[in-house]
Design a protein around this motif. Structure first.
Motif, PDB file in Angstrom:
ATOM      1  N   ILE A   1      23.120 -35.856 -46.022  1.00 40.33           N
ATOM      2  CA  ILE A   1      21.657 -35.848 -45.874  1.00 40.33           C
ATOM      3  C   ILE A   1      21.009 -36.356 -47.160  1.00 40.33           C
ATOM      4  N   LEU A   2      21.549 -35.892 -48.300  1.00 44.94           N
ATOM      5  CA  LEU A   2      20.999 -36.322 -49.589  1.00 44.94           C
ATOM      6  C   LEU A   2      21.125 -37.830 -49.761  1.00 44.94           C
TER       7      LEU A   2
ATOM      8  N   GLN B   1      22.184 -27.304 -40.894  1.00 45.60           N
ATOM      9  CA  GLN B   1      23.597 -27.387 -41.275  1.00 45.60           C
ATOM     10  C   GLN B   1      23.962 -26.271 -42.258  1.00 45.60           C
TER      11      GLN B   1
ATOM     12  N   GLY C   1      23.817 -21.845 -50.325  1.00 49.79           N
ATOM     13  CA  GLY C   1      25.218 -21.498 -50.181  1.00 49.79           C
ATOM     14  C   GLY C   1      26.143 -22.224 -51.130  1.00 49.79           C
ATOM     15  N   SER C   2      25.571 -23.034 -52.049  1.00 46.17           N
ATOM     16  CA  SER C   2      26.437 -23.766 -52.975  1.00 46.17           C
ATOM     17  C   SER C   2      26.660 -22.938 -54.227  1.00 46.17           C
ATOM     18  N   ARG C   3      27.662 -23.334 -54.993  1.00 43.86           N
ATOM     19  CA  ARG C   3      27.817 -22.744 -56.315  1.00 43.86           C
ATOM     20  C   ARG C   3      26.782 -23.392 -57.236  1.00 43.86           C
ATOM     21  N   ARG C   4      26.408 -22.748 -58.298  1.00 34.60           N
ATOM     22  CA  ARG C   4      25.456 -23.229 -59.301  1.00 34.60           C
ATOM     23  C   ARG C   4      24.240 -23.953 -58.703  1.00 34.60           C
TER      24      ARG C   4
ATOM     25  N   LEU D   1      25.369 -39.423 -59.020  1.00 37.49           N
ATOM     26  CA  LEU D   1      25.881 -38.185 -59.610  1.00 37.49           C
ATOM     27  C   LEU D   1      25.413 -36.969 -58.810  1.00 37.49           C
ATOM     28  N   GLY D   2      24.155 -37.015 -58.342  1.00 40.51           N
ATOM     29  CA  GLY D   2      23.648 -35.921 -57.510  1.00 40.51           C
ATOM     30  C   GLY D   2      24.482 -35.787 -56.245  1.00 40.51           C
ATOM     31  N   TYR D   3      24.784 -36.931 -55.629  1.00 38.88           N
ATOM     32  CA  TYR D   3      25.598 -36.907 -54.415  1.00 38.88           C
ATOM     33  C   TYR D   3      26.964 -36.277 -54.699  1.00 38.88           C
TER      34      TYR D   3
ATOM     35  N   ASN E   1      30.667 -31.605 -54.088  1.00 38.98           N
ATOM     36  CA  ASN E   1      31.719 -30.714 -54.593  1.00 38.98           C
ATOM     37  C   ASN E   1      31.243 -29.289 -54.830  1.00 38.98           C
ATOM     38  N   ALA E   2      29.996 -28.975 -54.425  1.00 34.60           N
ATOM     39  CA  ALA E   2      29.421 -27.689 -54.818  1.00 34.60           C
ATOM     40  C   ALA E   2      29.695 -26.578 -53.803  1.00 34.60           C
ATOM     41  N   PHE E   3      30.414 -26.892 -52.739  1.00 29.52           N
ATOM     42  CA  PHE E   3      30.623 -25.870 -51.711  1.00 29.52           C
ATOM     43  C   PHE E   3      32.097 -25.521 -51.588  1.00 29.52           C
TER      44      PHE E   3
ATOM     45  N   ALA F   1      27.903 -34.325 -57.156  1.00 27.97           N
ATOM     46  CA  ALA F   1      27.802 -32.916 -57.518  1.00 27.97           C
ATOM     47  C   ALA F   1      27.602 -32.048 -56.281  1.00 27.97           C
ATOM     48  N   LEU F   2      26.705 -32.493 -55.385  1.00 30.00           N
ATOM     49  CA  LEU F   2      26.440 -31.694 -54.184  1.00 30.00           C
ATOM     50  C   LEU F   2      27.664 -31.650 -53.279  1.00 30.00           C
TER      51      LEU F   2
ATOM     52  N   LEU G   1      19.201 -28.081 -49.172  1.00 30.46           N
ATOM     53  CA  LEU G   1      20.556 -28.646 -49.292  1.00 30.46           C
ATOM     54  C   LEU G   1      21.477 -27.765 -50.139  1.00 30.46           C
TER      55      LEU G   1
ATOM     56  N   PRO H   1      34.538 -27.671 -47.700  1.00 27.87           N
ATOM     57  CA  PRO H   1      34.280 -29.103 -47.903  1.00 27.87           C
ATOM     58  C   PRO H   1      33.392 -29.701 -46.817  1.00 27.87           C
TER      59      PRO H   1
ATOM     60  N   LYS I   1      28.357 -32.548 -45.304  1.00 26.66           N
ATOM     61  CA  LYS I   1      27.136 -32.631 -44.492  1.00 26.66           C
ATOM     62  C   LYS I   1      25.903 -32.622 -45.379  1.00 26.66           C
ATOM     63  N   SER I   2      25.867 -31.670 -46.313  1.00 24.36           N
ATOM     64  CA  SER I   2      24.726 -31.565 -47.215  1.00 24.36           C
ATOM     65  C   SER I   2      24.510 -32.867 -47.978  1.00 24.36           C
TER      66      SER I   2
ATOM     67  N   ARG J   1      30.777 -28.286 -45.359  1.00 24.79           N
ATOM     68  CA  ARG J   1      29.392 -28.046 -45.764  1.00 24.79           C
ATOM     69  C   ARG J   1      28.980 -29.079 -46.812  1.00 24.79           C
TER      70      ARG J   1
ATOM     71  N   LEU K   1      19.319 -31.793 -60.501  1.00 22.77           N
ATOM     72  CA  LEU K   1      20.015 -33.076 -60.435  1.00 22.77           C
ATOM     73  C   LEU K   1      19.655 -33.834 -59.158  1.00 22.77           C
ATOM     74  N   LEU K   2      19.455 -33.087 -58.062  1.00 16.46           N
ATOM     75  CA  LEU K   2      19.146 -33.730 -56.790  1.00 16.46           C
ATOM     76  C   LEU K   2      17.698 -34.189 -56.726  1.00 16.46           C
TER      77      LEU K   2
ATOM     78  N   GLU L   1      37.423 -25.986 -41.497  1.00 14.91           N
ATOM     79  CA  GLU L   1      38.613 -26.825 -41.361  1.00 14.91           C
ATOM     80  C   GLU L   1      39.711 -26.213 -40.504  1.00 14.91           C
TER      81      GLU L   1
ATOM     82  N   LEU M   1      21.965 -27.541 -60.012  1.00 17.71           N
ATOM     83  CA  LEU M   1      22.268 -28.610 -59.055  1.00 17.71           C
ATOM     84  C   LEU M   1      20.976 -29.170 -58.466  1.00 17.71           C
TER      85      LEU M   1
END
Lengths: 244, 225, 221
Positions: A158-159, C218, C154-157, A137-139, A144-146, A141-142, C151, A149, A154-155, A151, C164-165, B15, C161
């Motif tokens: 690493i996770l 990154q 620059g992400s949302r929320r 779930l962490g993967y 889709n968090a940017f 969520a991360l 990580l 796509p 890549k993020s 970014r 969770l990680l 992209e 998050l």
């Protein structure tokens, strides 16, 4: 160097050829597995008919691990060789793996009710599965968090690798914790005494789940490629819009 | 002699191919002005030059060696001004600059920081915490950071933003001095004001090629799909 | 002065001037633990039974809450990209920031822990081992957390998050940290647990700054 554009095309061609075969194999294996599992194998002398849940539970648990390995593998390829298909494969694998993990947890819980008299027991394997679900779930969520796509992939790649390194440590610590807090007298699911009658449907179901994974993986990668094309279109529009 | 080079650079971000086929070469004392519309990749090119990103293909080199081989050595010879002015609100201007100067050369004395501040006309701000500065003052502090320690290559992304005429004039003076000492400057700017005898790279051109190239592959892909 | 010391000194300097940040983390830690007697009732034997676990979980959450700011402010005001452009390996920079994070959050948590142990009726023989386990465990939390903090840039929320990680990766530290205290309270040795905690720390020490630096690269690309 424009493999970003070239490779998916070649892949899509290949996928067109493979996909029907994989779909067929999945259906045949699943049919055979279900027949042997539900009808042609004897009930367990201790657990009765509930033992049949194992034919879903055990392959699901295997697939949960397999998919996480596949995820980490794709992420490594994506990070090291920057192969665009590996990114898509990782992105496509995660929800499938999470679904298998969830299925393993649900069937484990259903199986626990008649066996242990409660829906949930902090059994070492189930607990490890639960943590694995959190990692998935962490993967996701991360990923889709940017807004970009790239970014995200890549993020989260690493996770996924960090998680993969941690899985054995988590497994070890959960086993440790479990032996401390509970006597290991409970019946272990899929224990050492695997009978040939049980083994056949188990292997058939495992094979069916694997081909099912490949089948859904192909479909999901094709979807990702299509989404990429749509984004490229929108990008082109935005760019031409700039020049007026 | 040409020191800082870029060969057949392709930049791919968000992209899309931002520019492609871009080649440049800079020798001691030379300057490049980057021109182009919004989104044409001026900032992206400066970030590639700084080593903050990697080009999709092509090589950026220093005296023939790729900057990716030894990023810290490359960092030591460059100053970069980006979109932000990193001035910490709770530190004084002198503390802010002292930190960055000390990172580059441990023996640097505070005189260099003070001289840089004086040069941009903000010597009186040295003891003022960053939170009291206006946007223009923060920008001047950031530019003073570049003057406070020496580096061969200045990468400046729209340095005149929020500057008044007087500050702009003193900064351009500093650039001229830097170049006369053999330094190099790459600068993007919307303003008409130009650096004296600078080369010019119009990113719009490389973008045009990239766009038609991208469209061509796009159609090809559609036909095959 | 080396780059490592300069960055460490700067981060400590910033934390000191901004003052409240570390204090807030400790206050969160205290309040989170104090909620438990209200939740489970004030019977001292029950509190004593759950004390190590509650203190460790609260410490975990407190350390995590402060992680979001580890790189975030530097990322937003452009300091981070400038730090990445200094003639210092980015891994060293990450290490310096992790040490600063531990000194400003981990250390205050350890100082506050005995007080909470009193409130939770922790048996006397558990105090020393609780401190020792926290000293071995909290640096690992800062190290692993740095990866998560890098990580999410620059992400949302971002904050939610991050939990969770990072929290699933904290589970081993939690298990061995609590188990060490439990063992000593029940009259056993905690050598194995402490060795494992130390082992995890020494494995994380080189790996986490390395991965964290890759994550920062990154994020800045």
């Amino acid at each position: 160097m424009f493999h970003r554009f070239a490779n998916p095309t070649r892949f899509l061609k290949l996928a067109d050829v493979i996909q029907p075969w994989i779909a067929g194999a999945t259906l045949v294996l699943l049919g055979a597995g279900l027949y042997f599992g539900l009808f042609a194998s004897p009930p367990d002398y201790q657990q009765g008919e509930t033992v049949r849940l194992m034919y879903i539970h055990v392959p699901s648990a295997w697939m949960a691990m397999f998919c996480y390995s596949a995820l980490a593998g794709s992420c490594a390829v994506a990070l090291i060789w920057k192969h665009p298909l590996a990114d898509l494969a990782a992105r496509a694998t995660a929800p499938i793996g999470a679904a298998f993990t969830f299925l393993a947890l649900v069937t484990g819980s259903l199986w626990g009710k008649p066996m242990w008299g409660t829906w949930w027991v902090w059994d070492a394997r189930l607990t490890s599965m639960l943590v694995l679900l959190f990692l998935y779930l962490g993967y996701i969520a991360l990923n889709n968090a940017f807004d970009d796509p790239q970014r995200g992939s890549k993020s989260s790649a690493i996770l996924a690798l960090v998680g993969f390194v941690n899985v054995p440590i988590i497994k070890f610590s959960v086993d440790w914790w479990n032996t401390l807090h509970q006597p290991a007298s409970v019946v272990k699911m899929g224990g050492p005494s695997i009978h040939a009658d049980i083994l056949l449907p188990l292997l058939l179901m495992a094979a069916a789940f694997t081909t099912y994974y490949l089948w859904v993986l192909l479909i999901r990668i094709r979807t990702e490629v299509a989404l990429g094309k749509i984004r490229a279109r929108q990008m082109q529009k935005a760019q031409t819009g700039y020049k007026g | 002699m040409v020191k800082f080079t870029g060969t057949d650079l392709v930049c791919y971000r968000g992209e899309r191919t931002v520019f492609q086929g871009l080649t440049f070469g800079l020798g001691g004392g030379e300057a490049v002005m980057l021109r182009g519309a919004n989104g044409s990749g001026k900032s992206s090119l400066l970030r590639l030059m700084a080593g903050l990103g990697r080009p999709l293909s092509g090589v950026i080199g220093w005296q023939g060696q790729s900057i990716a081989d030894d990023p810290e050595a490359h960092n030591a010879r460059l100053h970069y001004i980006g979109h932000h002015d990193p001035v910490k609100p709770v530190l004084t201007v002198a503390e802010n600059l002292g930190f960055w100067a000390a990172l580059r050369s441990p023996k640097e004395d505070t005189n260099a920081v003070m001289a840089a501040l004086e040069r941009l006309g903000i010597g009186h701000l040295a003891g003022v915490p960053g939170r009291f500065l206006s946007a223009g003052q923060k920008r001047r502090v950031n530019l003073a950071r570049v003057l406070a320690s020496s580096a061969d290559l200045w990468l400046l992304d729209e340095p005149q933003t929020a500057l008044d005429k007087a500050a702009e004039h003193s900064f351009f003076d500093a650039i001229a001095e830097h170049r006369s000492n053999g330094g190099m400057v790459v600068m993007s700017s919307h303003a008409d004001k130009n650096l004296a005898d600078a080369m010019e790279i119009d990113l719009g051109k490389f973008q045009q090629e990239a766009r038609s190239g991208g469209a061509a592959t796009g159609t090809k892909q559609e036909v095959q799909a | 002065m080396t780059g490592f010391m300069l960055i460490l000194r700067r981060d400590l300097h910033l934390a000191m001037r901004q003052g409240m940040d570390s204090l807030m983390v400790v206050m969160f830690f205290v309040i989170a633990v104090v909620l438990f007697p209200f939740g489970v009732g004030p019977e001292s034997n029950i509190l004593a039974r759950i004390a190590p676990g509650v203190i460790w979980v609260a410490a975990l959450l407190a350390a995590m809450l402060s992680l979001e700011r580890l790189f975030q402010t530097d990322y937003e005001d452009g300091s981070l990209e400038l730090l990445a452009l200094q003639p210092i390996a980015l891994e060293i920079t990450v290490m310096a920031k992790v040490v600063a994070h531990w000194l400003t959050t981990g250390l205050p948590l350890i100082v506050a822990a005995p007080l909470l142990a009193v409130l939770m009726n922790l048996p006397d023989e558990g105090f020393v081992i609780l401190i020792v386990a926290l000293v071995l465990g909290t640096p690992t939390l800062s190290l692993i957390g740095a990866i998560g903090a890098a990580l999410i840039l620059g992400s949302r929320r971002g904050g939610i998050l991050l939990s969770l990680l990072v929290l699933p990766l904290y589970i081993p530290v939690l298990i061995f940290g609590v188990s060490a205290v439990d063992a000593v309270i029940s009259g056993f040795e905690a050598k194995a647990q402490l060795l494992i905690l130390g082992g995890i720390f020494f494995a994380a020490l080189p790996l986490c700054p390395w991965v964290g630096a890759a994550a920062l690269r990154q994020a800045l690309d």
